[in-house]
Design a protein around this motif. Structure first.
Motif, PDB file in Angstrom:
ATOM      1  N   LEU A 289       0.833  -1.185   0.000  1.00 46.56           N
ATOM      2  CA  LEU A 289       0.000   0.000   0.000  1.00 46.56           C
ATOM      3  C   LEU A 289       0.878   1.249   0.000  1.00 46.56           C
ATOM      4  N   VAL A 290       0.617   2.147  -0.957  1.00 43.67           N
ATOM      5  CA  VAL A 290       1.429   3.346  -1.145  1.00 43.67           C
ATOM      6  C   VAL A 290       0.523   4.565  -1.041  1.00 43.67           C
ATOM      7  N   ASP A 291       1.008   5.604  -0.343  1.00 46.46           N
ATOM      8  CA  ASP A 291       0.304   6.881  -0.310  1.00 46.46           C
ATOM      9  C   ASP A 291       0.722   7.663  -1.540  1.00 46.46           C
ATOM     10  N   LEU A 292      -0.095   7.565  -2.585  1.00 45.35           N
ATOM     11  CA  LEU A 292       0.254   8.184  -3.857  1.00 45.35           C
ATOM     12  C   LEU A 292       0.307   9.697  -3.750  1.00 45.35           C
ATOM     13  N   SER A 293      -0.542  10.286  -2.936  1.00 42.21           N
ATOM     14  CA  SER A 293      -0.550  11.732  -2.793  1.00 42.21           C
ATOM     15  C   SER A 293       0.767  12.215  -2.192  1.00 42.21           C
ATOM     16  N   ALA A 294       1.253  11.529  -1.148  1.00 42.90           N
ATOM     17  CA  ALA A 294       2.526  11.904  -0.542  1.00 42.90           C
ATOM     18  C   ALA A 294       3.678  11.699  -1.519  1.00 42.90           C
ATOM     19  N   LEU A 295       3.610  10.645  -2.291  1.00 43.63           N
ATOM     20  CA  LEU A 295       4.663  10.372  -3.270  1.00 43.63           C
ATOM     21  C   LEU A 295       4.747  11.488  -4.308  1.00 43.63           C
ATOM     22  N   LEU A 296       3.599  11.926  -4.810  1.00 43.69           N
ATOM     23  CA  LEU A 296       3.594  13.004  -5.803  1.00 43.69           C
ATOM     24  C   LEU A 296       4.048  14.318  -5.186  1.00 43.69           C
ATOM     25  N   ALA A 297       3.582  14.618  -3.975  1.00 47.82           N
ATOM     26  CA  ALA A 297       3.955  15.875  -3.340  1.00 47.82           C
ATOM     27  C   ALA A 297       5.453  15.935  -3.076  1.00 47.82           C
ATOM     28  N   THR A 298       6.036  14.799  -2.669  1.00 45.68           N
ATOM     29  CA  THR A 298       7.483  14.772  -2.433  1.00 45.68           C
ATOM     30  C   THR A 298       8.253  14.990  -3.716  1.00 45.68           C
ATOM     31  N   ALA A 299       7.815  14.361  -4.804  1.00 42.05           N
ATOM     32  CA  ALA A 299       8.492  14.551  -6.085  1.00 42.05           C
ATOM     33  C   ALA A 299       8.372  15.998  -6.560  1.00 42.05           C
ATOM     34  N   VAL A 300       7.205  16.620  -6.343  1.00 41.86           N
ATOM     35  CA  VAL A 300       7.022  18.025  -6.728  1.00 41.86           C
ATOM     36  C   VAL A 300       7.915  18.925  -5.885  1.00 41.86           C
ATOM     37  N   ASP A 301       8.029  18.641  -4.576  1.00 36.44           N
ATOM     38  CA  ASP A 301       8.897  19.434  -3.718  1.00 36.44           C
ATOM     39  C   ASP A 301      10.350  19.321  -4.157  1.00 36.44           C
ATOM     40  N   ASP A 302      10.780  18.113  -4.518  1.00 34.20           N
ATOM     41  CA  ASP A 302      12.157  17.938  -4.968  1.00 34.20           C
ATOM     42  C   ASP A 302      12.413  18.710  -6.256  1.00 34.20           C
ATOM     43  N   ALA A 303      11.448  18.673  -7.191  1.00 35.81           N
ATOM     44  CA  ALA A 303      11.617  19.432  -8.426  1.00 35.81           C
ATOM     45  C   ALA A 303      11.632  20.935  -8.138  1.00 35.81           C
ATOM     46  N   GLY A 304      10.806  21.360  -7.169  1.00 42.68           N
ATOM     47  CA  GLY A 304      10.822  22.770  -6.792  1.00 42.68           C
ATOM     48  C   GLY A 304      12.141  23.173  -6.173  1.00 42.68           C
ATOM     49  N   ASP A 305      12.751  22.297  -5.359  1.00 49.38           N
ATOM     50  CA  ASP A 305      14.061  22.574  -4.790  1.00 49.38           C
ATOM     51  C   ASP A 305      15.115  22.743  -5.880  1.00 49.38           C
ATOM     52  N   ALA A 306      14.924  22.030  -7.005  1.00 51.61           N
ATOM     53  CA  ALA A 306      15.879  22.122  -8.112  1.00 51.61           C
ATOM     54  C   ALA A 306      15.620  23.322  -9.001  1.00 51.61           C
ATOM     55  N   LEU A 334       8.487  11.579 -15.611  1.00 51.67           N
ATOM     56  CA  LEU A 334       7.527  12.491 -16.235  1.00 51.67           C
ATOM     57  C   LEU A 334       7.830  13.944 -15.891  1.00 51.67           C
ATOM     58  N   ILE A 335       8.173  14.223 -14.627  1.00 51.44           N
ATOM     59  CA  ILE A 335       8.508  15.590 -14.250  1.00 51.44           C
ATOM     60  C   ILE A 335       9.799  16.039 -14.926  1.00 51.44           C
ATOM     61  N   GLY A 336      10.783  15.144 -14.976  1.00 51.14           N
ATOM     62  CA  GLY A 336      12.023  15.494 -15.663  1.00 51.14           C
ATOM     63  C   GLY A 336      11.810  15.759 -17.139  1.00 51.14           C
ATOM     64  N   ASN A 337      10.963  14.964 -17.785  1.00 48.42           N
ATOM     65  CA  ASN A 337      10.653  15.187 -19.195  1.00 48.42           C
ATOM     66  C   ASN A 337       9.967  16.538 -19.399  1.00 48.42           C
ATOM     67  N   ALA A 338       9.035  16.874 -18.473  1.00 46.08           N
ATOM     68  CA  ALA A 338       8.357  18.168 -18.582  1.00 46.08           C
ATOM     69  C   ALA A 338       9.331  19.326 -18.347  1.00 46.08           C
ATOM     70  N   ARG A 339      10.264  19.178 -17.396  1.00 49.31           N
ATOM     71  CA  ARG A 339      11.228  20.246 -17.138  1.00 49.31           C
ATOM     72  C   ARG A 339      12.138  20.501 -18.326  1.00 49.31           C
ATOM     73  N   ARG A 340      12.433  19.464 -19.105  1.00 45.30           N
ATOM     74  CA  ARG A 340      13.314  19.659 -20.259  1.00 45.30           C
ATOM     75  C   ARG A 340      12.654  20.483 -21.355  1.00 45.30           C
TER      76      ARG A 340
END
Length: 469
Positions: A289-306, A334-340
């Protein structure tokens, strides 16, 4: 296979024939018992004897006098009654009963026919027994047969019979195609890189196909594993010379050449990482069982830090069964592809009762509709020259995400985003919301992927990262 299909057809036809015979028996049911038949035979013999002992002028009255309930007797010098017993089964059965009870009634002297009864729903037996002088003793047995069934009942019976025949035929056909369904499931498992279980069964043709497919899938999976291992080995072996080249580049006096070489080596490393991520199917990771919302929010925060302008819209928590490392790798791709290719990115999570939908929208150039299927091919880049300085990638981001989504039972589609660029939509099967007590969140961004049970990273004010809501 042909013989079994023919057997199915023969069984269906046989059942239909049996049903029609039953219906015929119901319509032609006799209402006269064998005891009644013996009594009728005895009265006919008695009537013949009485008629022979009485002058013709008094025979009709004498016959009416010895009639009994259900059996009317008469005498006529001639009759138009015709014998239909050879063509009608109930009359033939009645003739056999009468002849068995009184052998004198056997032969051409006895004529049997049918007439409608005065009472509805019945048919009477009418007959004539020829005397020695050529006159006849006629009789009428009431009732003899039941009337034909009503049309509605006959239609209902035939519909029921058709349903039974269809049910039996479908059951037999299902037994025939079950080996083919098993073979299809094994083929699907092979397409996902797993060894499908095949037990040769069914017709000879299907057994031969199953045996051949079993050998083929074993060879195919072994070849795929060998290729994957070779690719992983080559990718790992390339990292050592890349690090040596980075070290030598750092010793160059020319800053411009040093920067160019370091950029090329970094792009090579990204290519290797993308290749390894694509080769790893993620099936070796246990589903939990995975908390998908937390997973997405963490990935968005990491991209924002970058430094990305990125925003996450979605519920605070949403649980679904999945592989957290594979999911995080897919989201990062997907986020990396969008950032490029874009300046602004919006990641959304939408949930309904049976699925979770992830949307990654950007304001980049997008992908034309006629090139979207081509963009999902591995190692394929539509425009290697475009980008915003983050590297062109290996052409595996969308292909790897598609493969991961399919491995989790979901789908990935490309469309046009409201921001004007590309929209990547991922639909995953959903188990339902997760209570805080039972939730097991994904790994934090700073921890290794194997530490999947560590506390999730808190979402802070940088969740919007400068983008309007």
């Amino acid at each position: 296979m042909v013989a079994r299909i023919a057997l199915v057809l023969l069984c269906a036809l046989g059942l239909e024939l049996a049903g029609n015979l039953v219906l015929h028996r119901i319509e032609m049911r006799l209402l006269v018992s064998r005891d009644d038949s013996r009594q009728i035979a005895a009265r006919l013999i008695h009537a013949e004897q009485v008629a022979a002992s009485v002058p013709q002028a008094g025979r009709a009255a004498r016959m009416r006098a010895i009639s009994a309930p259900g059996l009317a007797l008469n005498w006529v010098p001639a009759t138009v009654i015709t014998d239909f017993s050879p063509s009608l089964e109930p009359l033939a059965a009645m003739r056999a009963r009468l002849a068995g009870a009184a052998p004198r009634l056997d032969g051409d002297r006895l004529r049997l026919s049918l007439l409608p009864s005065q009472a509805p729903g019945r048919r009477d037996l009418v007959g004539a027994l020829e005397l020695s002088d050529g006159s006849f003793v006629t009789f009428r047995v009431t009732p003899f047969l039941g009337a034909p069934l009503p049309l509605a009942m006959i239609v209902a019976f035939h519909l029921l019979l058709m349903a039974m025949v269809l049910g039996v035929a479908l059951a037999m056909v299902r037994a025939l195609v079950r080996p083919l369904r098993t073979l299809a499931e094994a083929a699907d498992a092979t397409g996902r890189g797993r060894l499908g279980r095949i037990e040769p069964e069914g017709p000879d043709e299907v057994r031969r196909v199953a045996i051949a497919f079993d050998a083929m899938q074993t060879r195919l999976l072994r070849m795929m594993e060998d290729h994957a291992q070779a690719l992983v080995a080559v990718s790992h072996d390339l990292r050592t010379p890349i690090q040596r080249l980075k070290l030598r580049a750092s010793l160059l006096d020319d800053d411009e050449a040093q920067s160019g070489i370091a950029g090329d080596l970094s792009e090579m490393e990204r290519f290797i990482e993308s290749t390894l991520a694509y080769v790893r199917s993620g099936d070796e990771e246990a589903v939990r069982l995975v908390d998908l919302s937390a997973l997405l929010a963490t990935a968005v925060d990491d991209a924002g830090d970058a430094g990305a302008q990125i925003r996450f819209d979605g519920p605070d928590e949403l649980g679904l069964p999945g592989r957290p490392v594979a999911l995080r790798r897919m989201i990062d791709n997907l986020i990396g592809n969008a950032r490029r290719h874009a300046a602004r990115i919006v990641v959304s999570l939408i949930a309904d009762k049976d699925r979770a939908t992830i949307l990654v929208d950007d304001d980049g150039p997008g992908i034309p509709p006629d090139h979207r299927a081509e963009a999902l091919l591995p190692f394929h880049r539509l425009d290697p020259a475009r980008g915003n300085g983050l590297g062109g990638g290996a052409g595996l981001g969308l292909a790897s995400a598609l493969r991961t989504a399919a491995g989790l039972g979901g789908t990935l589609t490309l469309g046009e985003a409201p921001l004007g660029g590309l929209r990547v939509r991922i639909d995953l099967p959903l188990s339902g919301p997760v209570s805080p007590a039972s939730r097991r969140g994904p790994a934090p961004a700073s921890a290794p992927a194997s530490e999947g049970d560590a506390p999730r990273r808190p979402r802070h004010s940088r969740r919007s990262n400068g983008l309007p809501a």
